[in-house]
Design a protein around this motif. Structure first.
Motif, PDB file in Angstrom:
ATOM      1  N   HIS A 108       4.713  -1.456  -4.713  1.00  0.00           N
ATOM      2  CA  HIS A 108       3.857  -1.179  -3.572  1.00  0.00           C
ATOM      3  C   HIS A 108       4.567  -1.474  -2.251  1.00  0.00           C
ATOM      4  O   HIS A 108       5.474  -2.294  -2.169  1.00  0.00           O
ATOM      5  CB  HIS A 108       2.593  -2.032  -3.662  1.00  0.00           C
ATOM      6  N   GLU A 158       0.275   7.920  -1.116  1.00  0.00           N
ATOM      7  CA  GLU A 158       0.946   7.810   0.179  1.00  0.00           C
ATOM      8  C   GLU A 158       2.108   6.830   0.103  1.00  0.00           C
ATOM      9  O   GLU A 158       2.302   6.131  -0.899  1.00  0.00           O
ATOM     10  CB  GLU A 158      -0.044   7.319   1.256  1.00  0.00           C
ATOM     11  N   ARG A 159       2.861   6.774   1.208  1.00  0.00           N
ATOM     12  CA  ARG A 159       3.934   5.804   1.369  1.00  0.00           C
ATOM     13  C   ARG A 159       3.753   5.113   2.713  1.00  0.00           C
ATOM     14  O   ARG A 159       3.066   5.619   3.591  1.00  0.00           O
ATOM     15  CB  ARG A 159       5.305   6.497   1.318  1.00  0.00           C
ATOM     16  N   LEU A 160       4.391   3.962   2.884  1.00  0.00           N
ATOM     17  CA  LEU A 160       4.274   3.223   4.133  1.00  0.00           C
ATOM     18  C   LEU A 160       5.660   2.712   4.531  1.00  0.00           C
ATOM     19  O   LEU A 160       6.194   1.777   3.931  1.00  0.00           O
ATOM     20  CB  LEU A 160       3.303   2.042   3.974  1.00  0.00           C
ATOM     21  N   GLN A 195       0.066  -0.413   0.822  1.00  0.00           N
ATOM     22  CA  GLN A 195      -0.108   0.939   0.298  1.00  0.00           C
ATOM     23  C   GLN A 195       0.364   0.968  -1.135  1.00  0.00           C
ATOM     24  O   GLN A 195       1.512   0.610  -1.434  1.00  0.00           O
ATOM     25  CB  GLN A 195       0.694   1.946   1.122  1.00  0.00           C
ATOM     26  N   TRP A 204      -5.995   3.741  10.035  1.00  0.00           N
ATOM     27  CA  TRP A 204      -6.396   3.671   8.628  1.00  0.00           C
ATOM     28  C   TRP A 204      -7.908   3.662   8.486  1.00  0.00           C
ATOM     29  O   TRP A 204      -8.450   4.262   7.555  1.00  0.00           O
ATOM     30  CB  TRP A 204      -5.778   2.433   7.973  1.00  0.00           C
ATOM     31  N   GLU A 206      -6.004   4.097  -2.002  1.00  0.00           N
ATOM     32  CA  GLU A 206      -5.007   3.190  -2.591  1.00  0.00           C
ATOM     33  C   GLU A 206      -4.424   2.264  -1.526  1.00  0.00           C
ATOM     34  O   GLU A 206      -3.220   2.025  -1.454  1.00  0.00           O
ATOM     35  CB  GLU A 206      -3.908   3.993  -3.304  1.00  0.00           C
ATOM     36  N   ARG A 207      -5.336   1.698  -0.702  1.00  0.00           N
ATOM     37  CA  ARG A 207      -4.907   0.872   0.427  1.00  0.00           C
ATOM     38  C   ARG A 207      -5.681  -0.435   0.491  1.00  0.00           C
ATOM     39  O   ARG A 207      -6.850  -0.502   0.107  1.00  0.00           O
ATOM     40  CB  ARG A 207      -5.118   1.618   1.748  1.00  0.00           C
ATOM     41  N   ARG A 262       1.900   2.092  -4.573  1.00  0.00           N
ATOM     42  CA  ARG A 262       3.006   2.985  -4.937  1.00  0.00           C
ATOM     43  C   ARG A 262       3.194   2.983  -6.444  1.00  0.00           C
ATOM     44  O   ARG A 262       2.686   2.107  -7.162  1.00  0.00           O
ATOM     45  CB  ARG A 262       4.306   2.535  -4.252  1.00  0.00           C
ATOM     46  N   TYR A 266      -0.279   4.435  -8.666  1.00  0.00           N
ATOM     47  CA  TYR A 266      -0.601   4.864  -7.309  1.00  0.00           C
ATOM     48  C   TYR A 266       0.470   5.812  -6.779  1.00  0.00           C
ATOM     49  O   TYR A 266       1.665   5.496  -6.797  1.00  0.00           O
ATOM     50  CB  TYR A 266      -0.710   3.648  -6.388  1.00  0.00           C
TER      51      TYR A 266
END
Length: 214
Positions: free
Chosen positions: A194, A15-17, A187, A33, A104-105, A189, A12
């Protein structure tokens, strides 16, 4: 046991969170979201897993559709005599899970459950397509039936019965409101590291945000 091959493995990277990017209000974060899931044209972004359990702890889960959400909570509709409804009546707590693979969430929401008002159930029921309203009468949800033919025959009889007539909402059909006590935003990663940020509702009605290890 059948081995799941590594050929379907996916890393993945979209994005990042981070804590400084997330909204301090989890309802607003969910709304952001959810709108992104809608705009990404994902199939049925309002599909969610609803988990329930019996009073002695036997779990069950199924996919239903979210029909409304605001800062009261999250609403879905069902037959009140179904397995999920009977379990929610006896053990009024659940966890909702949204999985948006294209982004990817994942979002998990734990909360207490209560029925919505008759007025709110009526408003949604009468907004449904005609055949969906008939379906609420035709299906004795979760009950064993001998064949599909019986269900189709029942549906046809209802079509005749309510020709040119208003279809009332069944008293055994309506909405449940999930009142959140905890949210988790996940999210994906790279390298399975993640991002997981969890909101906990505190006694003073504020939300505490904490990071979880993947």
């Amino acid at each position: 046991m059948e081995k799941i091959t590594d050929g379907i493995r996916k890393d993945y990277n979209l994005e990042r969170l981070y804590e400084h990017d997330i909204n301090p209000n989890p309802f607003q974060q969910f709304s952001t979201w959810f709108k992104e899931a809608l705009s990404s044209k994902l199939p049925e972004p309002n599909a969610m897993t609803v988990a329930t359990s019996t009073s002695d702890g036997k779990p069950s889960a199924r996919i239903v559709l979210l029909k409304n959400f605001d800062e009261r909570g999250f609403v879905f509709y069902t037959n009140y005599l179904s397995r999920k409804s009977l379990e929610l009546t006896n053990n009024p707590q659940t966890e909702l899970v949204f999985w948006w693979a294209g982004l990817e969430r994942q979002v998990r929401i734990y909360g207490r459950v209560k029925q919505v008002s008759d007025e709110e159930s009526d408003e949604y029921f009468y907004s449904r397509p005609l055949n969906s309203r008939l379906g609420a009468w035709a299906s004795e949800q979760s009950q064993v039936i001998a064949s599909r033919k019986i269900l189709e025959q029942r549906f046809q009889e209802l079509q005749i019965k309510y020709t040119n007539q208003n279809i009332p909402r069944p008293t055994h059909w309506g909405g449940f409101l999930v009142v959140p006590q905890q949210f988790e935003f996940w999210q994906g990663r790279a390298s399975r590291l993640h991002d997981r940020l969890r909101y906990n509702l505190l006694k003073n009605k504020t939300w505490q945000i904490e990071r979880l290890s993947p």
